[in-house]
Design a protein around this motif. Structure first.
Motif, PDB file in Angstrom:
ATOM      1  N   GLY A  42     -51.631   4.980  -9.543  1.00 41.77           N
ATOM      2  CA  GLY A  42     -50.427   5.397  -8.841  1.00 41.77           C
ATOM      3  C   GLY A  42     -50.025   6.831  -9.082  1.00 41.77           C
ATOM      4  O   GLY A  42     -48.892   7.227  -8.788  1.00 41.77           O
ATOM      5  N   GLU A  88     -50.076   5.148 -16.934  1.00 43.55           N
ATOM      6  CA  GLU A  88     -48.768   5.083 -16.275  1.00 43.55           C
ATOM      7  C   GLU A  88     -47.701   5.895 -17.009  1.00 43.55           C
ATOM      8  O   GLU A  88     -46.640   6.196 -16.442  1.00 43.55           O
ATOM      9  N   ASP A  91     -55.481   8.006  -9.438  1.00 43.19           N
ATOM     10  CA  ASP A  91     -54.915   7.593  -8.154  1.00 43.19           C
ATOM     11  C   ASP A  91     -54.703   6.084  -8.117  1.00 43.19           C
ATOM     12  O   ASP A  91     -53.683   5.600  -7.611  1.00 43.19           O
TER      13      ASP A  91
END
Length: 304
Positions: free
Chosen positions: A165, A135, A162
């Protein structure tokens, strides 16, 4: 491509003898139907690993009573095309190329093995990188992938990102290095911020391998991909005789088994322990692979 012929054990007729007696086209066809022709190429991520084709052919010949002809081919596409066209009877493939072949509708999955619980790929950074998790990757960061056709060096890592995110070319920059080893060199030299590679290579830290040229503690793993839903499969020519198909369906699970692990070499390593083979699995078995490839921008659901 180069081919070799291994006679079936137990007194098979020698092909050269037939040629000397002036065999007819029908005799040629009969001989061809008593030959299992299979296309091989490496299934390991390690390009230095050798494929023990002679050993596999001997096991298959002994188990079926057929002669076995081996053809070494350069890539997955060549295997699929050779089976589609009838030049080969079977081909042994890893997961994504199998899904590509099955979705042509012109080759059949004879036997397949599901994957184990191990991650296929890992994304790593240098130990002093400010990136702590997936992230933390930003649009200014560059992620190195081995090759756009690689399962562990592209498909599975992109799917992993993916799920975190992150969309390629939006949430991070993409660099195709041309190989797992080149990805690590790019990370080592500071050309990229993250590299995603086969999980097996990250375990080679401190071993002097060019596929992970780092000492223990020089890098950190920031993410692991899911396991592969299918690890290995044997694709078959739809036009082979029923007798040959039946012989293969009976023999393949015996040949590709833990009992022959040493002789199978890289193929044995690709087979997960304790997983029973699926006989003639349906297309739904490979749908997850189609979905994963779609995330990477590759449509294999309707390959022409």
């Amino acid at each position: 491509m180069k081919s070799r012929l291994l006679p079936a054990l137990g007194g098979a007729v020698v092909v050269g003898t037939l040629a000397l007696t002036g065999c007819s086209s029908s005799a040629d066809a009969a001989q061809d139907d008593r030959t299992i022709r299979f296309a091989t190429l490496p299934v390991s991520d390690d390009p230095n690993a050798e494929t023990p084709v002679e050993e596999i052919a001997a096991l298959l010949a002994e188990e079926t009573g057929y002669e076995v002809e081996i053809t070494d081919v350069p890539n997955y596409s060549a295997v699929i095309e050779a089976i589609r066209s009838g030049h080969e009877d079977i081909g042994i493939m890893s997961a994504f190329p199998t899904a590509m072949g099955v979705n042509t509708g012109e080759v059949d999955p004879l036997v397949a093995w599901s994957g184990d619980d191990s991650p296929v790929a890992r994304c790593v950074v240098l130990a002093d990188s400010p990136i702590r998790t997936l992230e933390d990757i930003s649009p200014e960061d560059t992620v190195a992938f081995a090759d756009p056709a690689s399962s562990s060096g592209y498909f599975m890592p992109v799917y992993m990102l993916d799920r975190a995110g992150l969309t390629q070319d939006e949430d991070y920059e993409v660099l195709f290095s041309g190989g797992h080893d080149r990805s690590q060199l790019a990370l080592k030299s500071g050309q990229v911020d993250v590299t995603c590679t086969a999980a097996m290579f990250t375990d080679m830290a401190g071993q002097g391998s060019p596929y992970f040229p780092f000492e223990a503690g020089e890098t950190r793993v920031i993410g692991e991909s899911p396991a592969m839903p299918v690890s290995l499969a044997v694709l078959g020519n739809q036009k082979m005789s029923e007798d040959k198909r039946a012989a293969l369906l009976e023999a393949l699970p015996v040949v590709f088994s833990a009992a022959n692990a040493d002789a199978l070499g890289t193929y044995g390593e690709a087979l997960p322990e304790g997983v029973e083979p699926m006989i003639e699995p349906g297309p739904e078995t490979f749908q997850t692979l189609v979905d994963i490839a779609a995330v990477a921008g590759v449509d294999i659901s309707d390959l022409e």
